[in-house]
Design an enzyme around this catalytic site. Structure first.
Site, PDB file in Angstrom:
ATOM      1  N   LYS A   1      25.236  43.585  44.088  1.00  0.00           N
ATOM      2  CA  LYS A   1      24.705  42.739  43.008  1.00  0.00           C
ATOM      3  C   LYS A   1      23.241  42.466  43.337  1.00  0.00           C
ATOM      4  CE  LYS A   1      25.427  40.373  39.186  1.00  0.00           C
ATOM      5  NZ  LYS A   1      25.796  41.005  37.906  1.00  0.00           N
TER       6      LYS A   1
ATOM      7  N   ASP B   1      41.723  45.087  44.519  1.00  0.00           N
ATOM      8  CA  ASP B   1      42.903  44.650  43.754  1.00  0.00           C
ATOM      9  C   ASP B   1      42.923  45.368  42.401  1.00  0.00           C
ATOM     10  OD1 ASP B   1      43.833  42.933  45.743  1.00  0.00           O
ATOM     11  OD2 ASP B   1      44.258  41.302  44.333  1.00  0.00           O
TER      12      ASP B   1
ATOM     13  N   ASP C   1      36.974  43.111  48.484  1.00  0.00           N
ATOM     14  CA  ASP C   1      38.251  42.436  48.281  1.00  0.00           C
ATOM     15  C   ASP C   1      38.631  42.486  46.812  1.00  0.00           C
ATOM     16  OD1 ASP C   1      40.498  40.763  48.798  1.00  0.00           O
ATOM     17  OD2 ASP C   1      39.339  39.048  48.055  1.00  0.00           O
TER      18      ASP C   1
HETATM   19  C1  IPM Z   1      42.989  41.200  51.584  1.00  0.00           C
HETATM   20  C2  IPM Z   1      43.354  39.759  51.420  1.00  0.00           C
HETATM   21  C3  IPM Z   1      42.599  38.925  52.443  1.00  0.00           C
HETATM   22  C4  IPM Z   1      41.109  39.148  52.192  1.00  0.00           C
HETATM   23  C5  IPM Z   1      42.941  37.439  52.440  1.00  0.00           C
HETATM   24  C6  IPM Z   1      44.419  37.195  52.610  1.00  0.00           C
HETATM   25  C7  IPM Z   1      42.170  36.666  53.477  1.00  0.00           C
HETATM   26  O1  IPM Z   1      43.123  39.330  50.125  1.00  0.00           O
HETATM   27  O2  IPM Z   1      43.237  41.765  52.662  1.00  0.00           O
HETATM   28  O3  IPM Z   1      42.471  41.796  50.632  1.00  0.00           O
HETATM   29  O4  IPM Z   1      40.500  38.448  51.377  1.00  0.00           O
HETATM   30  O5  IPM Z   1      40.544  40.019  52.830  1.00  0.00           O
HETATM   31 MN    MN Z   2      42.492  40.911  48.764  1.00  0.00          MN
END
Ligand code: IPM
Ligand code: MN
Length: 353
Positions: free
Chosen positions: A187, A249, A245
């Site tokens: 960013k 997802d 992170d």
């Molecule tokens: C991941 C998880 C962790 C992160 C958390 C649980 C601290 O979300 O491994 O992606 O943010 O890295």
């Molecule tokens: Mn995560």
């Protein structure tokens, strides 16, 4: 003889780790890999019982392992942050596991919510920086709970930390030898200090030492858009801890769900840790309904990392066969095929090789 530290931890962690160990055992027998598992009782239950998160003695022992295999961290009755910081982040930071490798790969037979996209379009890897950024835990609060409250959460980026992860991504791009393009996801248009450091490092290192690798930059918001619209554009994405992170997802969703997304926390010169990227999902714990493929793939990544290439490939092939067969259902928690059965099916395809 490999020594592997096992941390099943919370929620569905123990269930998926159980299936990962089953597959590990089958493949090790086939390939003659010798290993010993040392399992540690850490996590929310132990914390509630004894007040300990990751005792020093466990920590010391983990440092002597060849690898660490982790289930999932997070407990409904424990304040958020205690276990995450005390177990997961502490291990990542203290063992300097500065690379968080997260393959985003749609396997044949797995459904993606992206219309008109298939396994040829979704096959890239996110190289997430794993020791800096807002994760360092620097900051503070003042006048907490009052209308005048102030909170500061600092993002830290160092030249050394930035450079080593960027180099890792360029090397990986060379090794994959597919697109030979590395995308930097940042960013830099707003974070004009920290992400300026990232951009300059990316350009300098790339130009000096990786002239054969193409460099592209994408802002994180645009990256999420393109991951959905044109995932085929990506081969290697290097990014900061926090953005890594978040985008992984999303990556997990386009590759068929949290149940299939694996990761490795790598210290190329030290002890590395392998885990599914999903959390502890307490709602589903103990019901034998969660998909163990991510944990199984993490075990495969661990074998690859240990240099057991044949065993690692065997796990990958077995997963591909199992998913392709349709016998694992649709990978949702209502697939009707239990965690145990899914692990058994993967073991079957190990034995058939
Ligand atoms: C991941 C998880 C962790 C992160 C958390 C649980 C601290 O979300 O491994 O992606 O943010 O890295
Ligand atoms: Mn995560």
């Amino acid at each position: 003889m490999y020594k592997i530290g096992v941390l099943p931890c919370d929620g569905v962690g123990p269930e998926v780790v159980r299936e990962g160990k089953k597959v590990l055992e089958a493949v090790a027998r086939k390939c003659g890999v010798k290993y010993e598992l040392v399992e540690y009782d850490v996590g929310g239950d132990r914390y509630l019982r004894t007040g300990e998160v990751l005792p020093d003695s466990v920590f010391q022992e983990l440092g002597t392992m060849d690898a660490i295999y982790l289930g999932a961290v997070g407990h409904d009755d424990v304040q958020p942050g205690i276990l995450e910081k005390g177990i997961l982040l502490d291990i990542r930071f203290e063992f300097d596991q500065y690379v968080n490798l997260r393959p985003i790969k749609l396997y044949p037979g797995v459904e993606t919510p992206l219309k008109h996209k298939g396994p040829d379009d979704i096959d890239f890897i996110v190289v997430r920086e794993n020791t800096e950024d807002m994760y360092v835990g620097i900051g503070g609060q003042m006048k907490r709970g009052t209308p005048d409250e102030v909170a500061v959460q600092t993002a830290v980026y160092t030249r050394k930390g930035t450079e080593r992860i960027i180099r890792y991504a360029f090397e990986l791009s060379r090794e994959r030898n597919t697109d030979k393009t590395v995308y930097l996801c940042d960013k830099a248009n707003v974070l004009t200090f920290g992400h300026d450091l990232w951009r300059r490092t990316f350009e300098e290192v790339g130009e000096a030492d990786y002239p054969d690798i193409k460099r592209e930059c994408a802002f994180v918001d645009a990256t999420t858009m393109w991951m959905v619209k044109n995932p085929e554009w990506f081969d290697v994405i290097v990014t900061t801890n926090m953005f890594g992170d978040i985008i992984t997802d999303l990556g997990a969703m386009i590759q068929g769900g949290m149940g299939v997304a694996a990761s490795g926390n790598i210290n190329p010169d030290g002890v590395s840790m392998f885990e599914p990227i999903h959390g502890s999902a307490p709602r589903h714990a103990g019901k034998d309904v969660i998909c163990p493929i991510a944990a199984i793939c993490a075990a495969g990544m661990m074998l690859e990392h240990l240099g057991e290439t044949k065993a690692g490939e065997m796990v990958e092939n077995a997963v591909v066969e199992a998913l392709g067969s349709g016998r694992l259902g649709d990978l949702s928690t209502r697939s009707g095929v239990s965690t145990t059965q899914q692990g058994d099916i993967v073991v079957e395809y190990i034995q058939k090789q």
